[in-house]
Scaffold this motif. Structure first.
Motif, PDB file in Angstrom:
ATOM      1  N   TRP A 149      47.221  12.240  -3.636  1.00 14.45           N
ATOM      2  CA  TRP A 149      48.004  13.083  -3.005  1.00 14.45           C
ATOM      3  C   TRP A 149      47.140  13.227  -1.390  1.00 14.45           C
ATOM      4  O   TRP A 149      47.971  12.959  -0.354  1.00 14.45           O
ATOM      5  CB  TRP A 149      48.289  14.298  -3.497  1.00 14.45           C
ATOM      6  CG  TRP A 149      48.901  15.285  -2.558  1.00 14.45           C
ATOM      7  CD1 TRP A 149      50.360  15.278  -1.989  1.00 14.45           C
ATOM      8  CD2 TRP A 149      48.265  16.295  -1.695  1.00 14.45           C
ATOM      9  NE1 TRP A 149      50.478  16.107  -1.229  1.00 14.45           N
ATOM     10  CE2 TRP A 149      49.309  17.008  -0.941  1.00 14.45           C
ATOM     11  CE3 TRP A 149      46.969  16.931  -1.881  1.00 14.45           C
ATOM     12  CZ2 TRP A 149      48.999  17.989  -0.089  1.00 14.45           C
ATOM     13  CZ3 TRP A 149      46.725  17.691  -0.925  1.00 14.45           C
ATOM     14  CH2 TRP A 149      47.668  18.507   0.034  1.00 14.45           C
ATOM     15  N   ALA A 150      46.014  13.598  -1.464  1.00 16.22           N
ATOM     16  CA  ALA A 150      45.399  13.886  -0.280  1.00 16.22           C
ATOM     17  C   ALA A 150      44.864  12.646   0.574  1.00 16.22           C
ATOM     18  O   ALA A 150      45.178  12.446   1.683  1.00 16.22           O
ATOM     19  CB  ALA A 150      43.847  14.450  -0.435  1.00 16.22           C
ATOM     20  N   ALA A 151      44.996  11.309  -0.141  1.00 20.35           N
ATOM     21  CA  ALA A 151      44.646  10.014   0.438  1.00 20.35           C
ATOM     22  C   ALA A 151      45.897   9.687   1.280  1.00 20.35           C
ATOM     23  O   ALA A 151      45.914   9.028   2.255  1.00 20.35           O
ATOM     24  CB  ALA A 151      44.301   9.078  -0.400  1.00 20.35           C
ATOM     25  N   SER A 197      38.516  11.539   6.675  1.00 22.39           N
ATOM     26  CA  SER A 197      37.374  12.210   7.122  1.00 22.39           C
ATOM     27  C   SER A 197      37.213  13.650   7.278  1.00 22.39           C
ATOM     28  O   SER A 197      36.164  14.175   7.177  1.00 22.39           O
ATOM     29  CB  SER A 197      36.946  11.589   8.480  1.00 22.39           C
ATOM     30  OG  SER A 197      37.591  12.023   9.446  1.00 22.39           O
ATOM     31  N   GLU A 198      38.403  14.379   7.562  1.00 22.89           N
ATOM     32  CA  GLU A 198      38.485  15.607   7.762  1.00 22.89           C
ATOM     33  C   GLU A 198      39.363  16.381   6.565  1.00 22.89           C
ATOM     34  O   GLU A 198      39.656  17.441   6.984  1.00 22.89           O
ATOM     35  CB  GLU A 198      38.638  16.183   9.185  1.00 22.89           C
ATOM     36  CG  GLU A 198      37.935  15.757  10.303  1.00 22.89           C
ATOM     37  CD  GLU A 198      38.461  15.992  11.532  1.00 22.89           C
ATOM     38  OE1 GLU A 198      39.331  17.018  11.815  1.00 22.89           O
ATOM     39  OE2 GLU A 198      37.739  15.643  12.363  1.00 22.89           O
ATOM     40  N   ASN A 199      39.585  15.529   5.498  1.00 19.88           N
ATOM     41  CA  ASN A 199      40.439  16.137   4.537  1.00 19.88           C
ATOM     42  C   ASN A 199      39.842  16.776   3.398  1.00 19.88           C
ATOM     43  O   ASN A 199      39.048  15.938   2.387  1.00 19.88           O
ATOM     44  CB  ASN A 199      41.164  14.756   4.024  1.00 19.88           C
ATOM     45  CG  ASN A 199      42.584  15.279   3.133  1.00 19.88           C
ATOM     46  OD1 ASN A 199      42.097  16.340   2.251  1.00 19.88           O
ATOM     47  ND2 ASN A 199      43.598  14.525   3.272  1.00 19.88           N
ATOM     48  N   GLY A 200      39.811  18.016   3.438  1.00 15.61           N
ATOM     49  CA  GLY A 200      38.697  18.755   2.314  1.00 15.61           C
ATOM     50  C   GLY A 200      39.270  18.524   0.979  1.00 15.61           C
ATOM     51  O   GLY A 200      38.479  18.331   0.051  1.00 15.61           O
ATOM     52  N   ASP A 201      40.741  18.359   0.638  1.00 15.16           N
ATOM     53  CA  ASP A 201      40.960  17.997  -0.753  1.00 15.16           C
ATOM     54  C   ASP A 201      40.447  16.713  -1.085  1.00 15.16           C
ATOM     55  O   ASP A 201      40.271  16.411  -2.194  1.00 15.16           O
ATOM     56  CB  ASP A 201      42.708  18.111  -0.915  1.00 15.16           C
ATOM     57  CG  ASP A 201      43.112  19.384  -0.606  1.00 15.16           C
ATOM     58  OD1 ASP A 201      42.357  20.396  -1.081  1.00 15.16           O
ATOM     59  OD2 ASP A 201      44.283  19.553  -0.107  1.00 15.16           O
ATOM     60  N   LEU A 208      37.948  14.811   0.078  1.00 13.83           N
ATOM     61  CA  LEU A 208      36.456  14.877  -0.097  1.00 13.83           C
ATOM     62  C   LEU A 208      36.094  15.490  -1.070  1.00 13.83           C
ATOM     63  O   LEU A 208      35.280  15.240  -1.932  1.00 13.83           O
ATOM     64  CB  LEU A 208      35.719  15.565   1.338  1.00 13.83           C
ATOM     65  CG  LEU A 208      35.806  14.695   2.641  1.00 13.83           C
ATOM     66  CD1 LEU A 208      35.412  15.475   4.038  1.00 13.83           C
ATOM     67  CD2 LEU A 208      35.397  13.310   2.546  1.00 13.83           C
ATOM     68  N   TYR A 209      36.365  16.678  -1.417  1.00 10.42           N
ATOM     69  CA  TYR A 209      36.125  17.340  -2.626  1.00 10.42           C
ATOM     70  C   TYR A 209      36.370  16.857  -3.871  1.00 10.42           C
ATOM     71  O   TYR A 209      35.836  16.872  -4.773  1.00 10.42           O
ATOM     72  CB  TYR A 209      36.703  18.964  -2.458  1.00 10.42           C
ATOM     73  CG  TYR A 209      36.468  19.541  -3.879  1.00 10.42           C
ATOM     74  CD1 TYR A 209      35.469  20.326  -4.117  1.00 10.42           C
ATOM     75  CD2 TYR A 209      37.603  19.729  -4.857  1.00 10.42           C
ATOM     76  CE1 TYR A 209      35.132  20.864  -5.489  1.00 10.42           C
ATOM     77  CE2 TYR A 209      37.142  20.196  -6.087  1.00 10.42           C
ATOM     78  CZ  TYR A 209      36.036  20.908  -6.539  1.00 10.42           C
ATOM     79  OH  TYR A 209      35.808  21.499  -7.681  1.00 10.42           O
ATOM     80  N   VAL A 212      42.309  12.987  -9.900  1.00 10.70           N
ATOM     81  CA  VAL A 212      43.002  11.712  -9.311  1.00 10.70           C
ATOM     82  C   VAL A 212      44.201  11.905  -8.780  1.00 10.70           C
ATOM     83  O   VAL A 212      44.436  11.396  -7.725  1.00 10.70           O
ATOM     84  CB  VAL A 212      42.926  10.825 -10.742  1.00 10.70           C
ATOM     85  CG1 VAL A 212      43.701   9.482 -10.395  1.00 10.70           C
ATOM     86  CG2 VAL A 212      41.829  10.247 -11.262  1.00 10.70           C
ATOM     87  N   GLU A 213      45.192  12.862  -9.448  1.00  5.53           N
ATOM     88  CA  GLU A 213      46.199  13.171  -8.658  1.00  5.53           C
ATOM     89  C   GLU A 213      46.000  13.767  -7.152  1.00  5.53           C
ATOM     90  O   GLU A 213      46.800  13.563  -6.512  1.00  5.53           O
ATOM     91  CB  GLU A 213      47.045  13.977  -9.762  1.00  5.53           C
ATOM     92  CG  GLU A 213      48.403  14.424  -9.247  1.00  5.53           C
ATOM     93  CD  GLU A 213      49.315  15.317 -10.140  1.00  5.53           C
ATOM     94  OE1 GLU A 213      49.962  15.963  -9.720  1.00  5.53           O
ATOM     95  OE2 GLU A 213      49.165  14.902 -11.383  1.00  5.53           O
ATOM     96  N   ILE A 214      45.159  14.786  -7.307  1.00  3.06           N
ATOM     97  CA  ILE A 214      44.876  15.291  -6.106  1.00  3.06           C
ATOM     98  C   ILE A 214      44.304  14.512  -4.978  1.00  3.06           C
ATOM     99  O   ILE A 214      44.677  14.558  -3.870  1.00  3.06           O
ATOM    100  CB  ILE A 214      43.979  16.473  -6.372  1.00  3.06           C
ATOM    101  CG1 ILE A 214      44.518  17.773  -7.323  1.00  3.06           C
ATOM    102  CG2 ILE A 214      43.479  17.046  -4.868  1.00  3.06           C
ATOM    103  CD1 ILE A 214      43.701  18.901  -7.676  1.00  3.06           C
ATOM    104  N   VAL A 215      43.296  13.787  -5.524  1.00  2.00           N
ATOM    105  CA  VAL A 215      42.821  12.776  -4.582  1.00  2.00           C
ATOM    106  C   VAL A 215      44.064  11.890  -4.176  1.00  2.00           C
ATOM    107  O   VAL A 215      43.959  11.302  -2.752  1.00  2.00           O
ATOM    108  CB  VAL A 215      41.686  11.928  -5.367  1.00  2.00           C
ATOM    109  CG1 VAL A 215      41.266  10.598  -4.282  1.00  2.00           C
ATOM    110  CG2 VAL A 215      40.435  12.858  -5.391  1.00  2.00           C
TER     111      VAL A 215
END
Length: 159
Positions: free
Chosen positions: A37-39, A45-49, A51-52, A32-35
């Motif tokens: 941060w990545a958001a 659409s091209e953010n691997g962190d 999407l993964y 949840v923390e990674i998502v």
């Protein structure tokens, strides 16, 4: 699995609970923390962190649901509490011999804790079904894909 109980040893239930607690208390919050941060990094659409992370979060949520259902249906049975230790029931360790006097020992455990390489076979496996209720000296035939195989019960233990 609806409507059916899930027999399991105390150790097997503890392992299920430990996995559930690990996923809920450690892995999921990290994802949840990674998502989050990545958001915040913009284009998703091209953010691997991102999407993964979302994919992994769905996997964790699916496994949490599965574990919760299995624990809810679980009926913890201690092998030491078995009243008739002269016959094979849940939790028994059984020494078997085949026609060639090849011996092996198996322990009948819940389906969620089976591990054939360690000699723990699931309660609903063909061998376990054939052994249910057997006494020392009984011959039991197990129907396998390769053909029928006969096993003799040599010893029963509920240690």
């Amino acid at each position: 699995m609806q409507g059916k109980t899930n027999p399991i040893t105390p150790q097997g239930y503890a392992a299920l609970k430990a996995r559930y607690d690990h996923l809920l208390g450690k892995e999921r919050p990290e994802i949840v923390e990674i998502v989050s941060w990545a958001a915040g990094n913009g284009d998703r659409s091209e953010n691997g962190d991102y999407l993964y992370g979302r994919k992994r979060m769905r996997e964790i949520d699916r496994e949490l649901g599965h574990l919760a259902r299995r624990m809810k249906a679980a009926k913890v049975l201690s092998p030491a509490d078995q009243p008739d230790k002269s016959r094979v029931f849940f939790g028994a360790s059984v020494e078997l011999a085949d026609e060639d006097d090849t011996r092996k020992t198996v322990t009948l455990v819940g389906d969620d804790e089976q591990d054939a390489s360690a000699g723990r076979i699931g309660w609903s496996s063909p061998l376990a079904r054939a052994l249910k209720g057997a006494s020392v000296g009984d011959l039991r035939v197990v129907k396998l894909p390769s053909g029928d195989k006969e096993w003799e019960v040599m010893a029963i233990d509920y240690a």
